[in-house]
Design an enzyme around this catalytic site. Structure first.
Site, mmCIF file in Angstrom:
data_model
loop_
_atom_site.group_PDB
_atom_site.id
_atom_site.type_symbol
_atom_site.label_atom_id
_atom_site.label_comp_id
_atom_site.label_asym_id
_atom_site.label_seq_id
_atom_site.Cartn_x
_atom_site.Cartn_y
_atom_site.Cartn_z
ATOM 1 N N HIS A 1 45.595 39.119 40.569
ATOM 2 C CA HIS A 1 44.631 40.186 40.306
ATOM 3 C C HIS A 1 45.251 41.501 40.762
ATOM 4 O O HIS A 1 46.136 41.534 41.622
ATOM 5 C CB HIS A 1 43.335 39.945 41.071
ATOM 6 C CG HIS A 1 42.529 38.812 40.545
ATOM 7 N ND1 HIS A 1 41.216 38.609 40.917
ATOM 8 C CD2 HIS A 1 42.826 37.811 39.679
ATOM 9 C CE1 HIS A 1 40.740 37.542 40.301
ATOM 10 N NE2 HIS A 1 41.706 37.034 39.554
ATOM 11 N N CYS B 1 39.987 38.328 46.303
ATOM 12 C CA CYS B 1 40.589 39.625 46.636
ATOM 13 C C CYS B 1 39.967 40.221 47.892
ATOM 14 O O CYS B 1 40.678 40.789 48.733
ATOM 15 C CB CYS B 1 40.443 40.583 45.457
ATOM 16 S SG CYS B 1 41.403 40.030 44.019
ATOM 17 N N GLU C 1 44.274 43.778 42.740
ATOM 18 C CA GLU C 1 44.197 44.015 44.187
ATOM 19 C C GLU C 1 45.277 43.246 44.941
ATOM 20 O O GLU C 1 45.931 43.789 45.838
ATOM 21 C CB GLU C 1 42.829 43.600 44.737
ATOM 22 C CG GLU C 1 41.661 44.316 44.108
ATOM 23 C CD GLU C 1 41.026 43.528 42.968
ATOM 24 O OE1 GLU C 1 41.753 43.104 42.032
ATOM 25 O OE2 GLU C 1 39.789 43.348 42.987
ATOM 26 N N CYS D 1 36.524 40.521 43.674
ATOM 27 C CA CYS D 1 36.003 39.158 43.726
ATOM 28 C C CYS D 1 36.178 38.605 45.144
ATOM 29 O O CYS D 1 36.750 39.258 46.024
ATOM 30 C CB CYS D 1 36.729 38.280 42.712
ATOM 31 S SG CYS D 1 38.463 37.939 43.152
#
Length: 175
Positions: free
Chosen positions: A52, A85, A54, A82
């Site tokens: 992701h 993360c 992040e 999420c």
């Protein structure tokens, strides 16, 4: 104004994800007013469910600082983080996370739950919500609208009968 400036840089990262066919989420890590790392979604291309925006940005920031802890750092991301993360952000000891668009399906900075508000956890990251939310949301909506349109066009093309079916081949001579 600095929050908007850094979020615009995160939006630029999100565009890189879109260009690669990834969900357009981008992130930047800032320390002392300077961007030290960038990231964008890459789970499809990297074959990595943890890639992701992040996480990519956190990994780059940790490498830049030579430390897995990122005290005093802020992470700007175009979509509410999420659980995965947010957990990584806590372990990195981020001072603050700033996000644009809320994620009512998987966001854990207030939408589905607020992980950062749990007093039992040993680190508390400050959260700033909704910076350039309209722009961040519009990018995501445009991406998914384009994907739906492409899928619909592909379905129509697949279901269109072949116009030449049942007609004899053209021999070039009149009958």
């Amino acid at each position: 104004m600095p929050d908007q400036e850094f979020m615009r840089q995160a939006l630029e990262q999100a565009q890189h994800a879109w260009d690669l066919g990834e969900v357009p989420v981008g992130a930047v890590v800032v320390k002392d007013g300077v961007v030290i790392a960038r990231g964008y979604n890459q789970p499809i291309g990297q074959h990595d469910p943890s890639a992701h925006a992040e996480i990519v940005a956190l990994r780059a920031a940790a490498a830049a600082l030579g430390n897995y802890r990122l005290p005093g750092c802020e992470l700007y991301v175009t979509l509410e983080p999420c659980l995965m993360c947010s957990g990584a952000m806590m372990h990195a000891r981020l001072a603050r996370v700033v996000y644009g668009a809320a994620d009512p399906k998987t966001g854990v900075c207030g939408s589905v739950l607020d992980l950062f508000e749990h007093q039992q956890l040993n680190h508390h990251t400050t959260v700033t919500r909704g910076v350039l939310a309209d722009e961040c949301s519009a990018l995501l909506k445009s991406f998914f609208a384009a994907r739906r349109a492409a899928a619909s066009a592909a379905r129509r093309a697949a279901s269109t009968p072949d116009d030449t079916a049942g007609t004899p081949p053209d021999t070039g001579t009149p009958e």
